[in-house]
Write an enzyme that holds these catalytic residues in place. Structure first.
Site, short mmCIF file in Angstrom:
data_model
loop_
_atom_site.label_atom_id
_atom_site.label_comp_id
_atom_site.label_asym_id
_atom_site.label_seq_id
_atom_site.Cartn_x
_atom_site.Cartn_y
_atom_site.Cartn_z
N ARG A 46 0.84 -1.21 0.00
CA ARG A 46 0.00 0.00 0.00
C ARG A 46 0.87 1.25 0.00
O ARG A 46 0.53 2.27 -0.59
CB ARG A 46 -0.95 0.00 1.19
CG ARG A 46 -1.73 1.33 1.34
CD ARG A 46 -2.96 1.20 2.23
NE ARG A 46 -2.69 0.47 3.46
CZ ARG A 46 -2.13 1.01 4.55
NH1 ARG A 46 -1.71 2.27 4.54
NH2 ARG A 46 -1.95 0.28 5.63
N TYR A 98 -15.55 16.09 -17.08
CA TYR A 98 -16.02 14.70 -17.11
C TYR A 98 -17.11 14.53 -16.06
O TYR A 98 -16.98 14.99 -14.92
CB TYR A 98 -14.84 13.77 -16.84
CG TYR A 98 -15.24 12.35 -16.49
CD1 TYR A 98 -16.02 11.60 -17.37
CD2 TYR A 98 -14.86 11.78 -15.29
CE1 TYR A 98 -16.40 10.32 -17.05
CE2 TYR A 98 -15.24 10.49 -14.97
CZ TYR A 98 -16.01 9.77 -15.84
OH TYR A 98 -16.39 8.48 -15.51
N ASP A 170 -6.31 18.42 -15.50
CA ASP A 170 -6.54 17.06 -15.98
C ASP A 170 -5.99 16.98 -17.40
O ASP A 170 -6.50 17.63 -18.32
CB ASP A 170 -8.04 16.75 -15.96
CG ASP A 170 -8.33 15.28 -16.28
OD1 ASP A 170 -7.63 14.71 -17.12
OD2 ASP A 170 -9.27 14.72 -15.69
N LYS A 195 -6.87 5.47 -19.83
CA LYS A 195 -7.07 5.94 -21.19
C LYS A 195 -5.80 5.81 -22.03
O LYS A 195 -5.33 4.70 -22.26
CB LYS A 195 -7.61 7.37 -21.16
CG LYS A 195 -8.78 7.59 -20.18
CD LYS A 195 -9.95 6.67 -20.41
CE LYS A 195 -11.21 7.09 -19.68
NZ LYS A 195 -11.15 7.03 -18.20
#
Length: 377
Positions: A46, A98, A170, A195
């Site tokens: 983690r 988005y 972004d 993406k």
């Protein structure tokens, strides 16, 4: 070193001594300690994992930042980012975001005491007018999703500096291959690694990248506390995908220009939103701050019936959410990516029942155009 080379060799592989060309997948949740108070540098996945660390170094290198943090999804990255802020803090955001980001801001972050204003962030005078003493950050997409609005990152960064505000960008649509916001004055860059960075529609990932060590330390603390880390196997998939990022972005942009030109001349297509068209209002800014236009296209067709007909008739092009992969995808924003945005807000931004969004892939361009021709006929 050229960007293309850095995609392949951008992070020295010091995590093993076997000579393996492909970075190993360290599929381990925990790591043994050599002794009390001693560590190999890895304690628990983690916090950090060798495979993920290699990926993060590549992304930081490509974005020209000091640190990149890999998350399980793009939304996990944005969720962690919002933990930088406190109750009463105000954030100005691009109005055309988005839909998942809007859903997070309006339904989770507002509930937790953050304040938001949305506007076209390409309008600097209106942007300045919204800044108040509670304002802490300006959050932009450029180009935006799905209306392809373009914001001048350098101009926003100069404005933000006057008020000591964070600039968050972004950069999913253009990737660091075409645009590097940190070099233009941004403080934090976001990616949905799902993406273009991955590029194969086969995994989920997200990134936060910064050029500031103070922000890196804060974000790393939030990261280890909230725990939405990217798995070793998914990290490996991203490493593999990034090796071809440059060549994919070039070919996809080349395809998109041809597809956009075809769509721009079709009688049933009333408007084409592609930043690579000289008629696009953000064309000159795009040329100034980016080295390419990407491969995202939105179109408004003549009727709702035409929009639905296209989605039902396309064969080679896939009617599916997401973007940036090798396959060309077409999305219906009003019922998919932006379904949770209130209808009055959707319509005000041009997201209506005639709008379609395309992510142009790597197929032969003539095949794509033939598919669009028959779907529009």
């Amino acid at each position: 070193m050229d960007f293309t080379t850095r995609c392949i060799h951008g992070a020295a592989n010091n995590t093993h001594t076997t000579g393996a060309v492909s970075v190993p997948i360290y599929q381990s949740a925990t790591f043994a300690h050599p002794g009390i108070g001693q560590s190999s540098g890895y304690d628990y996945s983690r916090l950090q994992n060798p495979t993920r660390e290699h990926l993060e170094k590549i992304i930081a290198n490509l974005e020209e930042g000091v640190d990149a943090i890999a998350f399980s999804t793009g939304m996990a990255a944005i969720t962690a980012l919002m933990e930088l802020f406190s109750i009463g803090d105000h954030i100005i955001a691009s109005e055309d975001l988005y839909g998942g980001t809007v859903r997070l801001f309006d339904n989770i972050n507002k509930k937790n005491g953050l304040l938001f204003d949305y506007l076209d962030t390409s309008d600097l005078s209106k942007l300045r007018g919204l800044i108040r003493k509670e304002t802490k950050a300006i959050y932009i997409e450029t180009p935006t999703n799905p209306m392809m609005q373009v914001t001048d990152i350098q101009a926003v960064a100069a404005l933000a500096k006057e008020y000591n505000l964070l600039v968050i960008v972004d950069n999913t649509f253009l990737t660091p291959y075409f645009q590097r916001p940190l070099t233009l004055g941004a403080d934090i860059v976001i990616h949905s690694g799902t993406k273009y960075l991955s590029g194969h529609n086969d995994t989920l990932a997200g990134f936060l990248v910064t050029g500031r060590t103070d922000l890196s330390e804060k974000l790393r603390y939030i990261y280890k506390t909230t725990g939405a880390c990217l798995s070793p196997f998914d990290s490996w998939l991203l490493i593999r995908g990034i090796k071809t990022l440059a060549i994919r972005m070039e070919r996809q942009e080349e395809n998109a220009k041809k597809v956009a030109a075809f769509l721009n001349s079709h009688e049933k297509v009333k408007k084409v939103y592609f930043i690579g068209l000289e008629t696009h209002p953000g064309y000159e800014i795009s040329k100034k701050q980016a080295s390419g236009f990407g491969s995202m296209i939105s179109i408004e067709v003549d009727t709702e019936a035409t929009a639905k007909q296209v989605l039902e008739r396309v064969n080679l092009i896939l009617f599916a959410e997401s973007l940036g992969g090798t396959e060309t995808l077409m999305t219906y924003p009003m019922v998919q990516t932006h379904a949770d945005v209130p209808i009055e807000d959707r319509l005000a931004r041009g997201i209506n029942d005639r709008l379609l969004r395309m992510s142009v892939g790597l197929e032969n361009t003539e095949d794509l155009i033939e598919d669009l021709k028959q779907a529009l006929s």
